[in-house]
Design a protein around this motif. Structure first.
Motif, PDB file in Angstrom:
ATOM      1  N   LYS A 133      -4.553   1.491   5.935  1.00 35.75           N
ATOM      2  CA  LYS A 133      -4.468   2.953   5.826  1.00 35.75           C
ATOM      3  C   LYS A 133      -4.379   3.576   7.208  1.00 35.75           C
ATOM      4  O   LYS A 133      -3.640   4.540   7.429  1.00 35.75           O
ATOM      5  CB  LYS A 133      -5.733   3.486   5.130  1.00 35.75           C
ATOM      6  CG  LYS A 133      -5.592   3.617   3.643  1.00 35.75           C
ATOM      7  CD  LYS A 133      -6.719   4.501   3.126  1.00 35.75           C
ATOM      8  CE  LYS A 133      -7.540   3.778   2.119  1.00 35.75           C
ATOM      9  NZ  LYS A 133      -8.706   4.478   1.631  1.00 35.75           N
ATOM     10  N   ASP A 134      -5.149   3.018   8.124  1.00 39.63           N
ATOM     11  CA  ASP A 134      -5.153   3.536   9.498  1.00 39.63           C
ATOM     12  C   ASP A 134      -3.756   3.382  10.131  1.00 39.63           C
ATOM     13  O   ASP A 134      -3.279   4.278  10.825  1.00 39.63           O
ATOM     14  CB  ASP A 134      -6.206   2.762  10.305  1.00 39.63           C
ATOM     15  CG  ASP A 134      -6.310   3.252  11.723  1.00 39.63           C
ATOM     16  OD1 ASP A 134      -6.556   4.466  11.892  1.00 39.63           O
ATOM     17  OD2 ASP A 134      -6.115   2.457  12.656  1.00 39.63           O
ATOM     18  N   LEU A 145       0.859  -1.192   0.000  1.00 39.60           N
ATOM     19  CA  LEU A 145       0.000   0.000   0.000  1.00 39.60           C
ATOM     20  C   LEU A 145       0.890   1.236   0.000  1.00 39.60           C
ATOM     21  O   LEU A 145       1.614   1.486   0.967  1.00 39.60           O
ATOM     22  CB  LEU A 145      -0.926   0.005   1.224  1.00 39.60           C
ATOM     23  CG  LEU A 145      -1.774   1.271   1.403  1.00 39.60           C
ATOM     24  CD1 LEU A 145      -2.726   1.485   0.228  1.00 39.60           C
ATOM     25  CD2 LEU A 145      -2.584   1.212   2.700  1.00 39.60           C
ATOM     26  N   LYS A 167      -1.608   6.079   8.626  1.00 40.89           N
ATOM     27  CA  LYS A 167      -1.978   7.399   9.164  1.00 40.89           C
ATOM     28  C   LYS A 167      -1.416   7.570  10.580  1.00 40.89           C
ATOM     29  O   LYS A 167      -0.814   8.597  10.902  1.00 40.89           O
ATOM     30  CB  LYS A 167      -3.509   7.523   9.160  1.00 40.89           C
ATOM     31  CG  LYS A 167      -3.980   8.942   9.286  1.00 40.89           C
ATOM     32  CD  LYS A 167      -5.429   9.100   8.859  1.00 40.89           C
ATOM     33  CE  LYS A 167      -5.968  10.475   9.174  1.00 40.89           C
ATOM     34  NZ  LYS A 167      -5.255  11.581   8.575  1.00 40.89           N
ATOM     35  N   ILE A 198      -2.939  11.782   4.502  1.00 42.87           N
ATOM     36  CA  ILE A 198      -2.502  10.711   3.613  1.00 42.87           C
ATOM     37  C   ILE A 198      -3.538  10.458   2.523  1.00 42.87           C
ATOM     38  O   ILE A 198      -4.736  10.592   2.744  1.00 42.87           O
ATOM     39  CB  ILE A 198      -2.187   9.379   4.347  1.00 42.87           C
ATOM     40  CG1 ILE A 198      -3.467   8.648   4.762  1.00 42.87           C
ATOM     41  CG2 ILE A 198      -1.294   9.568   5.565  1.00 42.87           C
ATOM     42  CD1 ILE A 198      -3.229   7.162   4.934  1.00 42.87           C
ATOM     43  N   VAL A 253      -7.891  -3.041   3.723  1.00 39.17           N
ATOM     44  CA  VAL A 253      -7.177  -1.865   3.198  1.00 39.17           C
ATOM     45  C   VAL A 253      -7.399  -0.670   4.125  1.00 39.17           C
ATOM     46  O   VAL A 253      -6.469   0.108   4.388  1.00 39.17           O
ATOM     47  CB  VAL A 253      -7.607  -1.547   1.750  1.00 39.17           C
ATOM     48  CG1 VAL A 253      -6.905  -0.304   1.234  1.00 39.17           C
ATOM     49  CG2 VAL A 253      -7.299  -2.735   0.837  1.00 39.17           C
ATOM     50  N   GLU A 254      -8.621  -0.544   4.655  1.00 39.07           N
ATOM     51  CA  GLU A 254      -8.889   0.552   5.599  1.00 39.07           C
ATOM     52  C   GLU A 254      -8.015   0.416   6.844  1.00 39.07           C
ATOM     53  O   GLU A 254      -7.469   1.385   7.353  1.00 39.07           O
ATOM     54  CB  GLU A 254     -10.381   0.585   5.993  1.00 39.07           C
ATOM     55  CG  GLU A 254     -11.292   1.104   4.886  1.00 39.07           C
ATOM     56  CD  GLU A 254     -10.845   2.442   4.295  1.00 39.07           C
ATOM     57  OE1 GLU A 254     -10.543   3.368   5.070  1.00 39.07           O
ATOM     58  OE2 GLU A 254     -10.763   2.556   3.059  1.00 39.07           O
ATOM     59  N   CYS A 278       1.263   5.277  -0.181  1.00 43.80           N
ATOM     60  CA  CYS A 278       0.466   6.475   0.110  1.00 43.80           C
ATOM     61  C   CYS A 278       1.264   7.743  -0.104  1.00 43.80           C
ATOM     62  O   CYS A 278       2.467   7.780   0.160  1.00 43.80           O
ATOM     63  CB  CYS A 278       0.007   6.456   1.566  1.00 43.80           C
ATOM     64  SG  CYS A 278      -1.172   5.152   1.927  1.00 43.80           S
ATOM     65  N   SER A 304      -4.227   7.386  -0.277  1.00 42.84           N
ATOM     66  CA  SER A 304      -3.740   6.062  -0.668  1.00 42.84           C
ATOM     67  C   SER A 304      -3.847   5.866  -2.175  1.00 42.84           C
ATOM     68  O   SER A 304      -4.619   6.543  -2.855  1.00 42.84           O
ATOM     69  CB  SER A 304      -4.524   4.981   0.061  1.00 42.84           C
ATOM     70  OG  SER A 304      -5.883   5.104  -0.270  1.00 42.84           O
TER      71      SER A 304
END
Ligand code: AMP
Ligand code: GLY
Length: 445
Positions: free
Chosen positions: A257-258, A202, A261, A211, A253-254, A204, A213
């Motif tokens: 991303k977290d 991933l 972040k 961020i 994916v969330e 970003c 993505s």
């Protein structure tokens, strides 16, 4: 708006940087390339090039006082780890790429693990750092505690600093011996639990705590079809039209991303410096949940070739917003397309590659097939493309489905003639099914 054309300094000479150059040049701007060797693709897109070692700051200073770039984009990790961004900032040039202190998230595995622990970031792996004066018994006790371990050199090792127990290292004795080999070079070792699952990348855009993505992709590290053979810099990668993978759902994916972040926020708190650049997490969906295996402070190579060609938003707008700390206000869009990237590499790569062979690249035919190509470690002599000892050309197919993108990429590889090989299975249905079955066997799917 009528304004002056932006001048962008691009540092690096691989296929990743060629992909950055192509994406930038979709806008009306001037590109200035600072390269160790002349990448023919980047050179063609550039107003001016300077060939020098990337850590030749004298040559770099001369180049920037000649061209006065608006900002710089740093492609590879080594210059970032050495502090090229700090140097440029000192000379009044902002960069896409983290400062030295923040580049430690890639350059030091222990820094990242300690950071994740201190700031309670999810996705952390059970780990322990061993200093060069560590006692054998302490290492043995830790291996016994974890069962199987992964041994990682603390610093940058071009992908060669990681060994897995059961694969590269047979028993406890071999683990201890490898640790000692690293200790002799004065470097610490990170031992961590060996996980099983499927990996994804991933990448970003990061500016401070903001961020954005890009679609996730999966790389193929092994040299030969069926994930056989030695590890490489990456033989190819693919991404799907829904920007997920057939075995990685949106929820995962969330979560990833977290993690990115929270890491960007933690980096700022820890170092006092905003992170401005690409932060690429190498994740594994494992039997123990989603885990972060490593951070890279740059685009992936090949994964840059999966995401940059899909950008609908001009890359220059994204980079400008990052520099101005306005990334949160920008809507970044990607085409809903699948991509398959296949790397053509010299015969014998990576162990004993054939070197300096002329190859024949029918660019028009590749483009007519609907594919694109990105030069990596090649040079140009009297109009001929010549290989070096490393990956030569990345071919990328883009289509509505992975299957179609794979067919396009595979067909396009036939238009490059020479002593090269590539993995025919990247992006194929059979290989993707193998990934799905693997996760099913592990009761993850
Ligand atoms: P790294 O440079 O840390 O990403 O490691 C290189 C490769 O080693 C990864 O892409 C994985 O395939 C493998 N690897 C790294 N850490 C682990 C781990 N904790 N468990 C299993 N495999 C790992
Ligand atoms: N695709 C692996 C890397 O760029 O590090």
């Amino acid at each position: 708006m009528v304004g002056k054309r932006s001048k962008v300094l691009l540092v690096g000479q691989g296929a990743r940087e060629h992909a950055i150059a192509k994406a930038l040049k979709r806008s009306d701007l001037e590109l200035y390339a600072f390269m160790k060797a002349k990448n023919p693709g980047i050179a063609k897109l550039s107003t001016k090039v300077k060939i020098a070692k990337l850590n030749d700051y004298g040559a770099l200073e001369e180049f920037i006082s000649d061209v006065h770039p608006d900002f710089a984009v740093i492609g590879p990790e080594n210059p970032l780890a050495e502090g090229i961004v700090d140097f440029l900032q000192d000379k009044g040039v902002e960069s896409i790429g983290p400062m030295k202190t923040n580049a430690r998230v890639e350059a030091s595995k222990s820094f990242t693990r300690e950071l994740m622990k201190k700031y309670n970031i999810p996705g952390i792996i059970e780990f322990k750092v061993f200093q060069p004066d560590s006692k054998d018994q302490d290492i043995i006790d830790y291996i016994n505690k974890l069962g199987k371990v992964v041994v990682k050199r603390d610093g940058l090792a071009g992908g060669k600093g990681v060994k897995l127990m059961g694969e590269h290292l047979k028993g406890i004795d071999e683990v201890v011996a490898f640790c000692k080999e690293i200790f002799q070079q004065g470097e610490p070792v990170v031992l961590e639990e060996l996980l099983v699952g499927e990996e994804f990348s991933l990448q970003c855009f990061v500016s401070g705590e903001d961020i954005i993505s890009t679609p996730i992709a999966q790389d193929h590290k092994r040299a030969y079809d069926g994930d056989q053979g030695p590890n490489t810099g990456g033989m190819g990668s693919y991404s799907a039209e829904d920007h997920l993978l057939p075995f990685i759902q949106a929820k995962i994916v969330e979560e990833a991303k977290d993690i990115i972040k929270k890491s960007a926020k933690a980096i700022k708190e820890e170092t006092g410096q905003d992170y401005c650049g690409i932060l690429y997490g190498g994740f594994m969906l494992s039997t123990k949940g989603l885990k972060l295996l490593e951070y890279n402070v740059r685009f992936g190579d090949p994964e840059a070739m999966n995401v940059l060609p899909l950008l609908k938003t001009p890359l220059i707008d994204i980079f400008s917003a990052m520099i101005k700390k306005e990334l949160a206000t920008l809507k970044v869009e990607f085409e809903q397309k699948a991509t398959v990237c296949k790397y053509l590499v010299p015969e014998g790569y990576p162990v004993s590659p054939k070197k300096e062979e002329p190859i024949d690249v029918a660019v028009e035919k590749i483009l007519n097939e609907g594919a694109d190509l990105f030069y990596s470690s090649v040079s140009e002599l009297e109009g001929k493309i010549i290989t070096t000892s490393s990956r030569a050309i990345a071919i990328v197919g883009i289509a509505d489905t992975i299957e179609q993108a794979e067919e396009i990429a595979e067909k396009a590889t036939t238009y490059v003639k020479g002593p090269l090989f590539h993995r025919k299975d990247v992006g194929t249905k059979a290989l993707i099914q193998k990934r799905i079955d693997h996760l099913k066997e592990l009761n993850i799917l």
